[in-house]
Design a protein around this motif. Structure first.
Motif, short mmCIF file in Angstrom:
data_model
loop_
_atom_site.label_atom_id
_atom_site.label_comp_id
_atom_site.label_asym_id
_atom_site.label_seq_id
_atom_site.Cartn_x
_atom_site.Cartn_y
_atom_site.Cartn_z
N PRO A 82 11.25 -0.03 9.09
CA PRO A 82 12.07 1.18 9.10
C PRO A 82 11.65 2.21 10.15
CG PRO A 82 10.38 1.41 7.45
CD PRO A 82 10.17 0.05 8.08
N ILE A 83 10.57 1.91 10.89
CA ILE A 83 10.04 2.86 11.88
C ILE A 83 10.08 2.23 13.27
CG2 ILE A 83 8.10 4.36 12.48
CD1 ILE A 83 9.24 4.88 9.69
N THR A 84 10.49 2.99 14.26
CA THR A 84 10.45 2.53 15.64
C THR A 84 9.41 3.34 16.40
OG1 THR A 84 12.23 4.06 16.28
CG2 THR A 84 12.88 1.83 15.67
N ARG A 85 9.09 2.86 17.59
CA ARG A 85 8.08 3.53 18.40
C ARG A 85 8.64 3.85 19.77
NH1 ARG A 85 1.74 1.77 18.26
NH2 ARG A 85 0.89 3.62 19.30
N ARG A 86 8.47 5.09 20.17
CA ARG A 86 8.93 5.51 21.48
C ARG A 86 7.97 5.01 22.56
NH1 ARG A 86 9.96 11.83 19.77
NH2 ARG A 86 11.72 11.46 18.34
N SER A 87 8.23 5.39 23.79
CA SER A 87 7.42 4.95 24.93
C SER A 87 5.94 5.24 24.72
CB SER A 87 7.91 5.63 26.21
OG SER A 87 7.15 5.22 27.32
N GLN A 88 5.13 4.20 24.92
CA GLN A 88 3.68 4.34 24.83
C GLN A 88 3.11 4.53 26.24
OE1 GLN A 88 4.04 0.66 21.98
NE2 GLN A 88 1.90 1.21 22.10
N HIS A 89 2.28 5.52 26.41
CA HIS A 89 1.74 5.82 27.75
C HIS A 89 0.26 6.15 27.66
CE1 HIS A 89 2.03 10.00 26.40
NE2 HIS A 89 3.28 9.75 26.06
N SER A 90 -0.36 6.24 28.79
CA SER A 90 -1.80 6.52 28.86
C SER A 90 -2.12 7.89 28.27
CB SER A 90 -2.28 6.46 30.31
OG SER A 90 -3.63 6.88 30.40
N GLN A 91 -3.23 7.95 27.54
CA GLN A 91 -3.67 9.21 26.95
C GLN A 91 -4.89 9.76 27.69
OE1 GLN A 91 -4.18 8.08 22.77
NE2 GLN A 91 -2.30 9.16 22.35
N LYS A 92 -5.12 9.26 28.88
CA LYS A 92 -6.27 9.70 29.67
C LYS A 92 -6.18 11.19 29.95
CE LYS A 92 -8.84 8.65 33.91
NZ LYS A 92 -8.88 7.81 35.14
N GLU A 130 -5.00 16.34 20.92
CA GLU A 130 -3.80 16.06 21.72
C GLU A 130 -3.42 14.58 21.61
OE1 GLU A 130 -4.12 19.35 25.34
OE2 GLU A 130 -5.21 17.46 25.50
N ARG A 131 -4.42 13.71 21.56
CA ARG A 131 -4.16 12.28 21.40
C ARG A 131 -3.49 12.00 20.06
NH1 ARG A 131 -7.65 8.54 24.50
NH2 ARG A 131 -8.71 9.73 26.12
N MET A 132 -3.99 12.63 19.01
CA MET A 132 -3.42 12.43 17.67
C MET A 132 -1.99 12.92 17.61
SD MET A 132 -6.70 13.43 15.29
CE MET A 132 -5.75 13.25 13.77
N ASP A 133 -1.74 14.10 18.18
CA ASP A 133 -0.38 14.65 18.20
C ASP A 133 0.55 13.75 19.00
OD1 ASP A 133 -1.12 16.78 16.65
OD2 ASP A 133 -1.41 18.16 18.33
N ASP A 134 0.04 13.22 20.11
CA ASP A 134 0.85 12.37 20.97
C ASP A 134 1.23 11.09 20.25
OD1 ASP A 134 1.88 11.55 23.71
OD2 ASP A 134 0.44 9.95 23.35
N ILE A 135 0.29 10.49 19.54
CA ILE A 135 0.57 9.25 18.82
C ILE A 135 1.56 9.49 17.69
CG2 ILE A 135 -0.43 7.49 17.30
CD1 ILE A 135 -2.91 7.53 19.04
#
Length: 211
Positions: free
Chosen positions: A135-145, A151-156
């Motif tokens: 039931p869940i999709t995932r948007r574009s995954q990109h580098s978290q460097k 910020e990493r947690m919010d981004d994920i």
């Protein structure tokens, strides 16, 4: 004896005549590998706490498990799915109503050709005789460097979104992924599943990496 049972026995017998997929020097005994290779995997069979959640892990993320996962995930070595899924099936998995594979973005799906977690989840779902639920999709995954931990947690968390408004909801579900490190992705998926009404959410991974 029913014909279906005879066919199943024949397939098992033929498989046992095939060489081990890891060492190649002995016959397959369990999940496409020999007894020695199976026993020498870096077994953990424990739970680790990540993001306030207990995650069941079969092995430590060390050789040869790390290499096997990399080959399966990035180099299309799909023949390894039997032994990798077999490690998950060796765990004492909780009783659930559905299996939720970790979603990947469309870009990653096109790049790899398949979602490795879905491939593994199908083995587990068949073993537990429960459906796959996505039931869940995932948007574009990109580098978290360069991002901070927060910020990493919010981004994920922002990568996941509910893809259906279906009234169907399973209360007890098991998330399946290949490797858990910080647990941020599992936590983000858990939050979305809770928003859908899931009440008991578990997670199981082939391997756990040290943080």
């Amino acid at each position: 004896m029913p014909m279906s049972n005879l066919i199943k026995q024949a397939k098992t017998w033929l498989q046992q005549l095939q060489p081990c997929q890891l060492c190649g020097s002995d016959y397959q005994h369990i999940h496409s590998v020999c007894e020695d290779c199976w026993s020498q995997l870096p077994w953990a069979k424990t739970t680790v706490q990540r993001q306030e959640m207990q995650v069941h892990i079969a092995c430590d993320y060390t050789y040869p498990m790390d290499r096997m996962i990399q080959l399966f995930k990035y180099e299309q070595k799909l023949h390894l799915q039997n032994v990798l899924a077999g490690t998950l099936l060796s765990l004492r998995l909780p009783k659930v109503s559905a299996i939720v594979p970790m979603p990947i973005s469309t870009e990653r799906l096109v790049e790899r050709g398949y979602n490795q977690s879905l491939v593994l989840a199908k083995h587990v779902a068949k073993h537990l005789n429960v459906p796959i639920w996505q039931p869940i999709t995932r948007r574009s995954q990109h580098s978290q460097k360069g991002l901070s931990r927060l910020e990493r947690m919010d981004d994920i968390e922002a990568q996941f979104e509910i893809s259906t408004q279906s009234k169907l909801c399973y209360r007890r579900v098991l998330i399946i992924d290949d490797v858990v490190t910080t647990g941020s992705s599992i936590h983000a998926l858990k939050l979305k599943l809770e928003a859908l009404g899931c009440r008991e959410i578990y997670a199981a991974c082939i391997a756990g990496a040290k943080i």
